[in-house]
Enzyme design. Structure first.
Site, PDB file in Angstrom:
ATOM      1  N   TYR B 362     -45.613  23.358  -5.665  1.00 37.29           N
ATOM      2  CA  TYR B 362     -44.679  23.025  -4.566  1.00 37.29           C
ATOM      3  C   TYR B 362     -44.310  24.232  -3.695  1.00 37.29           C
ATOM      4  CZ  TYR B 362     -40.576  23.900  -7.776  1.00 37.29           C
ATOM      5  OH  TYR B 362     -39.646  24.390  -8.630  1.00 37.29           O
ATOM      6  N   GLU B 363     -43.718  23.895  -2.548  1.00 35.92           N
ATOM      7  CA  GLU B 363     -43.392  24.877  -1.500  1.00 35.92           C
ATOM      8  C   GLU B 363     -44.601  25.770  -1.176  1.00 35.92           C
ATOM      9  OE1 GLU B 363     -39.562  26.638  -1.226  1.00 35.92           O
ATOM     10  OE2 GLU B 363     -38.607  25.009  -2.333  1.00 35.92           O
ATOM     11  N   GLY B 364     -45.741  25.126  -1.072  1.00 38.43           N
ATOM     12  CA  GLY B 364     -46.976  25.837  -0.739  1.00 38.43           C
ATOM     13  C   GLY B 364     -47.735  26.187  -2.008  1.00 38.43           C
TER      14      GLY B 364
END
Lengths: 245, 380
Positions: B362-364
């Site tokens: 997550y978040e990249g």
């Protein structure tokens, strides 16, 4: 009413204890310092009393060098109003009590932890009460304001005793005085820097004790497990090895 | 260069550690097992100031720096990454985005209660067909004059059910591609919003993750963040800062597992001596310690750059990629050191390992971070 809480700066309770100088000094390299857990509970109770009304100010005081300021700053972050550091090395209980006596006179209630978790001397509170000629109760596990008096619960053999006592009072507090220490909120942490931390120079005092040598306790012996069928072996071991029967 | 922390930073680290070790630890296994949202803990952490750590006190925040935030994230994550991801999204995506780019009115109306932790926020960017590639937003925000009309679906939304304020990224001008994207503040109770089922996740099971559907949801014009078409830039700026929080979370997962593995290796005996006395285990611990220290330093450097208003794109991508991959590796080793005990829930390390996996996604994802890093390495 003004409350003074005495604060000792002690090694974190999980510190690995080592000595230097041929076992004559505590090796404090890499040690994390904390507020003495009993003092932290005393401070928590002082904050509760203030929140309940009737307390104008809580001061915390410590005898120690500049490095102990982080501990006082934490007490301020948790909610104490101001702090006093007496700028000297805390050598022994009598010396510490002599220094604290200089700043403790103006307070109607002084709270001292029953002992400090470093040397467990159990002495400063009693000595200070004597020097100030204050009323004093030890092993206190509960304290409330009762008009201008105090209602104090202390542990006695096999139970509790509730005492009504006038001020000024020095209460030597132990576990039970407050549930658990508080975690400082960030607002408190930010405000701590703005609260007064006064530094007093020490008065003349003498050390009545001298440390000759430190020794670690012998390592714990391994635990022996014995099958439940071999009850007799337990008796034999208790008799011959532990020599308690 | 100064590697010392300030007294305040250390106090915040200690406060986070105390809360995690005293409170979070008690019900973390049960909350993980039953996917229970940590409502009580979020409330307590809010009272301590952890929900809006870096927000100006003028808007209800704690006014701390990013270094303090990194230290707090590590300590919370050592015990409970579900709680720390809720803290992270609220702090570094929602509050940071509004602090930096919100209007004065938006700050008063939304940022203040979010920073105080009276309400929590969610960040809605990912879509069923656009996760890593944020340039292709299928959710639309049609300009209707005095309001926008939102339609579409967002996926994998942390705190989707518990949050009451959403920041939604949507396409207003499809022909302009990413330059036509906008960011909006959307109140969750707006008519037309519905939630998908609670996602049954591998880890971070105590945080509530859902998809969110928008059907003709009216959003007032004044709820658009920044200029028309600013949404993509907004999302990228917020995410690059947010990565520091997730990187710190990964460091916490690894160092939490390391603390447990170290303690276990000193207690547990094999072949007549403690595990720690076997070089194969001692060297594993040494490798783990070096990797954690490396990751922590990357996080702290990114945090320092952010606090000093310097460019953080590459530093935060490096911190996130390295820390997340490191956390996966270190938590797996911690399970290995625990042997069979590591595979059961009581010893916590299996959970830390499950949670570490998400930090790579997550978040990249780690791959997206490598795109960012490699483009910088290869630029002329």
């Amino acid at each position: 009413m003004k409350i003074l809480v005495l604060i000792s700066n002690v090694p974190d309770t999980t510190t690995k204890i080592r000595f230097t100088g041929n076992n004559t000094a505590f090796d404090d390299s890499g040690v994390q310092w904390i507020i003495n857990p009993w003092d932290e509970l005393a401070l928590t109770r002082a904050l509760e009393l203030k929140e309940a009304g009737g307390v104008d100010k809580i001061t915390v005081a410590n005898v120690g060098e500049k490095s102990t300021e982080a501990t006082l700053r934490k007490a301020l972050a948790v909610g104490a109003d101001d702090a006093i550091r007496i700028n000297t090395t805390a050598n022994d209980a009598f010396y510490v009590a002599t220094q604290l006596a200089e700043v403790a006179k103006d307070y109607e209630l002084i709270l001292a932890g029953i002992e400090a978790s470093d040397y467990n001397g159990n002495a400063v509170g009693g000595m200070l009460a004597e020097m100030l000629d204050y009323n004093s109760v030890s092993a206190v596990s509960g304290i409330d304001l009762d008009g201008s008096d105090f209602k104090v619960t202390r542990e006695v053999d096999g139970g509790y005793q509730v005492v009504s006592i006038g001020g000024p009072l020095l209460a030597i507090v132990q576990k039970g005085i407050a549930k658990e220490p508080r975690i400082p909120a960030m607002r408190g942490i930010m405000m701590a820097r703005k609260k007064p931390l006064n530094i007093n120079e020490p008065v003349e005092g003498i050390d009545k004790t001298q440390i000759i040598k430190f020794e670690l306790p012998p390592p714990k012996a391994a635990c022996k497990l014995i099958d439940e069928e071999n009850a007799k072996e337990v008796i034999t071991l208790l008799h011959e090895e532990a020599k308690v029967l | 260069m100064n590697f010392e922390f300030t007294e305040e930073q250390l106090m915040i680290k200690e406060a986070a550690r105390d809360y995690a070790q005293r409170e979070l630890i008690h019900d973390v296994i049960e909350r993980d097992e039953k996917s229970i949202f940590p409502e009580k803990h979020i409330k307590n952490l809010a009272a301590l100031g952890f929900m809006g750590m870096m927000v100006d006190p003028k808007y209800g925040g704690s006014g701390m720096d990013t270094i303090s935030y990194v230290l707090a994230m590590e300590e919370l994550s050592k015990v409970d990454a579900s709680v720390s991801v809720i803290v992270s999204v609220n702090n570094s995506l929602v509050c940071f985005g509004l602090s930096k780019f919100g209007s004065e009115e938006q700050k008063h109306k939304y940022l203040t209660p979010l920073a105080k932790g009276e309400i929590i926020g969610a960040f809605l960017l990912s879509e069923p067909e656009a996760g890593s590639d944020a340039t292709h937003q299928h959710t639309t925000a049609e300009d209707k004059g005095d309001y926008y009309l939102l339609n579409g679906t967002k996926n994998w939304i942390t705190s989707a059910n518990s949050a009451s304020t959403y920041i939604v990224i949507a396409q207003t001008y499809p022909e302009k591609r990413h330059k036509g994207i906008n960011a909006f503040i959307v109140e969750k109770n707006s008519p037309g919003i519905s939630l998908g089922p609670h996602e049954d996740k591998m880890g971070m099971r105590s945080s509530d993750t859902h998809s969110v559907m928008f059907t003709d949801v009216k959003v007032p014009k004044e709820n658009r963040i920044g200029e028309d078409g600013f949404g993509f830039k907004f999302a990228m700026k917020v995410l690059e800062a947010g990565r520091i929080g997730i990187a710190a979370q990964a460091v916490g997962l690894a160092s939490g597992a390391m603390e447990r593995a170290t303690a276990y290796s000193k207690e547990r005996k094999a072949f007549g001596t403690e595990l720690a006395n076997h070089q194969s285990i001692a060297f594993k611990l040494a490798d783990m310690a070096v990797k954690i220290e490396n990751a922590r330093n990357l996080c702290l450097k990114a945090a320092w750059l952010k606090d000093n208003n310097k460019q953080i794109t590459i530093a935060s991508a490096m911190a996130k990629q390295y820390s997340a991959d490191m956390a996966m590796e270190v938590t797996t080793e911690a399970v290995q050191i625990h042997g069979g005990y590591g595979y059961v829930k009581e010893y916590h390390v299996e959970r830390l390992m499950r949670e570490a996996k998400l930090t790579q996604i997550y978040e990249g994802t780690s791959e997206v971070q490598k795109i960012v890093i490699s483009r910088d390495v290869l630029k002329d």
